[in-house]
Motif scaffolding. Structure first.
Motif, PDB file in Angstrom:
ATOM      1  N   ASN A 125       0.817  -1.218   0.000  1.00 18.98           N
ATOM      2  CA  ASN A 125       0.000   0.000   0.000  1.00 18.98           C
ATOM      3  C   ASN A 125       0.852   1.270   0.000  1.00 18.98           C
ATOM      4  N   GLN A 128       1.851   1.733  -3.561  1.00 16.98           N
ATOM      5  CA  GLN A 128       0.692   2.210  -4.321  1.00 16.98           C
ATOM      6  C   GLN A 128       0.480   3.708  -4.094  1.00 16.98           C
ATOM      7  N   GLU A 129       0.623   4.170  -2.844  1.00 20.92           N
ATOM      8  CA  GLU A 129       0.456   5.597  -2.534  1.00 20.92           C
ATOM      9  C   GLU A 129       1.518   6.447  -3.229  1.00 20.92           C
ATOM     10  N   SER A 130       2.739   5.931  -3.300  1.00 21.20           N
ATOM     11  CA  SER A 130       3.806   6.694  -3.954  1.00 21.20           C
ATOM     12  C   SER A 130       3.614   6.747  -5.468  1.00 21.20           C
ATOM     13  N   LYS A 132       0.515   6.700  -6.967  1.00 21.88           N
ATOM     14  CA  LYS A 132      -0.776   7.339  -7.267  1.00 21.88           C
ATOM     15  C   LYS A 132      -0.637   8.700  -7.954  1.00 21.88           C
ATOM     16  N   PRO A 133       0.245   9.610  -7.493  1.00 24.54           N
ATOM     17  CA  PRO A 133       0.355  10.910  -8.156  1.00 24.54           C
ATOM     18  C   PRO A 133       0.765  10.815  -9.633  1.00 24.54           C
ATOM     19  N   ARG A 134       1.394   9.734 -10.022  1.00 25.96           N
ATOM     20  CA  ARG A 134       1.809   9.533 -11.412  1.00 25.96           C
ATOM     21  C   ARG A 134       0.753   8.812 -12.237  1.00 25.96           C
ATOM     22  N   GLY A 135      -0.345   8.437 -11.565  1.00 27.27           N
ATOM     23  CA  GLY A 135      -1.388   7.690 -12.259  1.00 27.27           C
ATOM     24  C   GLY A 135      -0.986   6.245 -12.520  1.00 27.27           C
ATOM     25  N   LYS A 136      -0.101   5.733 -11.699  1.00 26.97           N
ATOM     26  CA  LYS A 136       0.410   4.365 -11.861  1.00 26.97           C
ATOM     27  C   LYS A 136      -0.012   3.506 -10.682  1.00 26.97           C
ATOM     28  N   LYS A 137       0.115   2.191 -10.888  1.00 25.97           N
ATOM     29  CA  LYS A 137      -0.230   1.239  -9.838  1.00 25.97           C
ATOM     30  C   LYS A 137       0.527  -0.057 -10.076  1.00 25.97           C
ATOM     31  N   ASP A 141      -3.905  -6.395  -5.998  1.00 29.22           N
ATOM     32  CA  ASP A 141      -4.674  -5.632  -5.013  1.00 29.22           C
ATOM     33  C   ASP A 141      -5.214  -6.602  -3.959  1.00 29.22           C
TER      34      ASP A 141
END
Length: 163
Positions: A125, A128-130, A132-137, A141
């Motif tokens: 997680n 995932q948070e790091s 998120k700002p780039r629109g990546k994942k 899940d």
């Protein structure tokens, strides 16, 4: 070999430490543990298996891992890398030297707009948070995302094949 078998039945004969344990201890010091409490803590995980490990090594750097692998390989002692122990399939426990990779290796390093490099101890997680700002994942899940580590995700291919 069971721990009770390692000890002599005669109280006059001292406990004999296997050579690989001596070598690991002399080389890695307190990073190597085989006391009863530690072995109890690592004998199970999120699964129903209950297997006492031979010892636990908590490496602080890649060199500690390399040293552990080298010594164990020389003495034909199995090694089991372990992260958070959140897998239900039992791959975090075994009759081996446990390499507990959950304490260190937590860096996340942006490489470019598309890629990051992270250590095996990064919690899913957090990665995932790091991203998120780039629109990546990162692919998976799982419900254990708040505790499972990237090393375990990669090692068990929960995201399918990655580069």
């Amino acid at each position: 070999m069971k721990r009770s078998e390692e000890r002599s039945q005669d109280p006059q004969v001292p406990f004999s430490v296997p050579p690989w344990r001596t070598e690991l201890s002399l080389t890695l010091g307190p990073k190597v543990r085989w006391d009863e409490i530690t072995l109890q803590l690592y004998r199970n995980a999120a699964c129903f298996y209950d297997i006492t490990p031979l010892a636990v090594v908590i490496p602080e750097c890649v060199e500690d891992i390399t040293t552990t692998v080298s010594i164990c390989s020389t003495h034909d002692v199995p090694i089991l890398p372990r992260g958070a122990g959140s897998s239900l399939s039992g791959n975090a426990v075994g009759r081996a030297v446990i390499l507990d990779l959950s304490h260190h290796f937590r860096h996340i390093e942006p490489l470019d707009g598309e890629h990051v490099r992270c250590g095996v101890s990064v919690v899913l997680n957090q990665l995932q948070e790091s991203l998120k700002p780039r629109g990546k994942k990162f692919g998976p899940d799982p419900s254990s995302g708040n505790v499972c580590l990237i090393g375990g995700c990669s090692g068990t291919t929960v995201a399918g094949r990655t580069r």
